[in-house]
Scaffold this active site. Structure first.
Site, mmCIF file in Angstrom:
data_model
loop_
_atom_site.group_PDB
_atom_site.id
_atom_site.type_symbol
_atom_site.label_atom_id
_atom_site.label_comp_id
_atom_site.label_asym_id
_atom_site.label_seq_id
_atom_site.Cartn_x
_atom_site.Cartn_y
_atom_site.Cartn_z
ATOM 1 N N HIS A 136 40.128 -5.825 6.445
ATOM 2 C CA HIS A 136 40.080 -5.623 7.902
ATOM 3 C C HIS A 136 38.663 -5.592 8.499
ATOM 4 O O HIS A 136 38.342 -4.730 9.325
ATOM 5 C CB HIS A 136 40.827 -4.337 8.272
ATOM 6 C CG HIS A 136 42.321 -4.425 8.052
ATOM 7 N ND1 HIS A 136 43.021 -5.603 8.102
ATOM 8 C CD2 HIS A 136 43.251 -3.455 7.770
ATOM 9 C CE1 HIS A 136 44.306 -5.370 7.880
ATOM 10 N NE2 HIS A 136 44.484 -4.082 7.672
ATOM 11 N N HIS A 210 46.817 -3.855 15.004
ATOM 12 C CA HIS A 210 47.388 -3.076 13.906
ATOM 13 C C HIS A 210 48.211 -1.887 14.410
ATOM 14 O O HIS A 210 48.038 -0.759 13.963
ATOM 15 C CB HIS A 210 46.262 -2.606 12.986
ATOM 16 C CG HIS A 210 46.670 -2.347 11.571
ATOM 17 N ND1 HIS A 210 47.533 -1.339 11.214
ATOM 18 C CD2 HIS A 210 46.348 -2.976 10.424
ATOM 19 C CE1 HIS A 210 47.699 -1.355 9.910
ATOM 20 N NE2 HIS A 210 46.986 -2.342 9.400
ATOM 21 N N GLU A 346 51.618 -7.438 11.882
ATOM 22 C CA GLU A 346 50.280 -7.920 12.204
ATOM 23 C C GLU A 346 50.313 -9.444 12.217
ATOM 24 O O GLU A 346 50.279 -10.077 11.168
ATOM 25 C CB GLU A 346 49.288 -7.413 11.149
ATOM 26 C CG GLU A 346 49.274 -5.906 10.990
ATOM 27 C CD GLU A 346 48.794 -5.469 9.600
ATOM 28 O OE1 GLU A 346 47.697 -5.857 9.188
ATOM 29 O OE2 GLU A 346 49.547 -4.737 8.924
HETATM 30 C C1 GLA Z 1 47.338 -3.696 6.327
HETATM 31 C C2 GLA Z 1 47.245 -3.923 4.872
HETATM 32 C C3 GLA Z 1 47.736 -2.715 4.155
HETATM 33 C C4 GLA Z 1 46.945 -1.495 4.580
HETATM 34 C C5 GLA Z 1 47.013 -1.347 6.057
HETATM 35 C C6 GLA Z 1 46.134 -0.213 6.526
HETATM 36 O O1 GLA Z 1 48.619 -3.699 6.736
HETATM 37 O O2 GLA Z 1 47.917 -5.074 4.444
HETATM 38 O O3 GLA Z 1 47.647 -2.897 2.780
HETATM 39 O O4 GLA Z 1 45.619 -1.661 4.196
HETATM 40 O O5 GLA Z 1 46.628 -2.532 6.692
HETATM 41 O O6 GLA Z 1 46.362 0.963 5.860
#
Ligand code: GLA
Length: 381
Positions: A136, A210, A346
């Protein structure tokens, strides 16, 4: 017309025009309130978008985060259906700071293997923040930046436009990236997010939001009884560090087949390697209708509240994540956020695309403009 009369008529018209402007602003304007200070002392704000059906969406310019979505249930009762916090501290202080709650994610959403990628023949090393991978956007991704905010009018009324300049070299990425994210809420209960980005050097970009949804209401115990449909025949399987293997596999005959609506919890504990690796669902689904905003990409329903969430997107993929890393240590505006008490959808390009030539490209070249749109539509049935 005599000059003095003309003047009078002119000033009258001007007064009417100004009055019109003021009323237009009053009925449409965004509500802004203080939301606290970031650890480095910057003031941030909370903006509220409302519509004629009573829905309200609150967004802070800290990380462009959606903090609250008040959506009606089958009795017209409004509840907040996203996990969030009442002030900026929730998002900056552990444990809440690590969950990316409601945030805009960038410059590269999801994972980049070993924090490495090659672009125009040059190898880039970006900081790793999840084991050996970058997740991220790194340690200081777009989720933790203070965005410039302004109110703009959109086709559907008022919108919040956020802007952030990610400087050349920030978190190791090349190019000054100018990012604009526009949130708008229409009277048909659609929250629309438009992303635009330009760069002055070739770079890679993957932007998403997110938000964690629980249609029964934020803080409700689980999303495992909610149903989901994902319009995806295929997905990108991952290794033990959640990096795609490069394969694009069929969902047929697996617990990742959501082409027909299925109860989320019905197969989540199946003895299926991908579910073990993800500790539940945490996978990128390859959407069947990329680029088509008229076709539903995902649909979640909650029988208890009657709420429905539909997702439309121009993006080729969606990470369906069942909140497997939430552990009940986070207290937010909806109570305690337990494991699997929320889900994320997402919309994105595929994880680690710069390292997989067979995935849709995430390169953005100097002078080009990146655009994507995602719509979250709330309804009841
Ligand atoms: C995304 C990732 C997950 C986790 C979340 C945040 O969805 O794919 O594995 O890292 O973000 O916790």
């Amino acid at each position: 017309m005599k000059p003095n009369l003309r003047l009078l008529a002119l000033s009258g018209a001007l007064m009417l025009f100004t009055a019109g402007l003021v009323t237009a602003q009053k009925t449409d304007s965004l509500h802004r309130q203080p939301f606290g200070k970031t650890p480095d002392g910057q003031e941030v704000y909370l903006y509220t978008l409302t519509n004629k059906s009573g829905m309200a969406v609150k967004i802070t310019n800290f990380g462009g985060r959606v903090t609250t979505i008040m959506a009606p249930d089958h009795n017209h009762k409004l509840d907040n259906v996203v996990l969030g916090f009442d002030s900026v501290e929730g998002y900056t202080v552990k444990p809440g700071s690590s969950g990316y709650f409601g945030a805009i994610i960038g410059r590269y959403a999801n994972r980049l293997a070993k924090g490495t990628f090659t672009l125009d023949g040059q190898t880039y090393h970006v900081p790793t923040n999840e084991g050996r991978n970058m997740l991220h956007g790194g340690r200081q991704g777009f989720d933790s930046k203070v965005w410039d905010a302004k109110e703009v009018s959109s086709e559907d009324g008022t919108a919040l436009e956020l802007h952030y300049l990610s400087k050349d070299g920030e978190e190791g990425f090349p190019g000054n990236l100018n990012v604009t994210v526009r949130y708008s809420l229409d009277n048909r209960n659609r929250l629309r997010i438009d992303y635009t980005a330009t760069t002055d050097k070739d770079t890679v970009v993957n932007l998403t939001n997110h938000s964690y949804f629980n249609l029964e209401g934020a803080g409700s115990e689980t999303i495992l009884n909610e149903k989901i449909m994902l319009a995806a025949d295929r997905y990108t399987p991952v290794d033990s560090t959640l990096i795609p293997t490069g394969a694009i596999d069929s969902v047929a005959g697996t617990p990742l087949d959501f082409r027909e609506p299925m109860v989320i919890g019905s197969r989540i504990e199946d003895n299926f390697e991908q579910l073990k690796l993800g500790k539940g669902y945490d996978h990128n689904f390859v959407l069947n209708h990329p680029g088509d905003l008229t076709k539903v990409a995902a649909r979640v329903t909650d029988a208890k509240s009657g709420r429905v969430l539909e997702v439309f997107t121009t993006q080729p993929g969606v990470q369906f994540y069942t909140g497997n890393f939430l552990d009940g240590t986070v207290h937010g505006n909806g109570g305690v956020y337990r494991r699997r008490s929320a889900l994320c959808l997402e919309t994105q390009h595929f994880p680690d695309s710069p390292n997989h030539a067979n995935f849709p490209s995430t390169e953005l070249h100097a002078g080009e403009t990146f655009h994507s749109t995602t719509i979250y539509r709330f309804a009841v049935e």
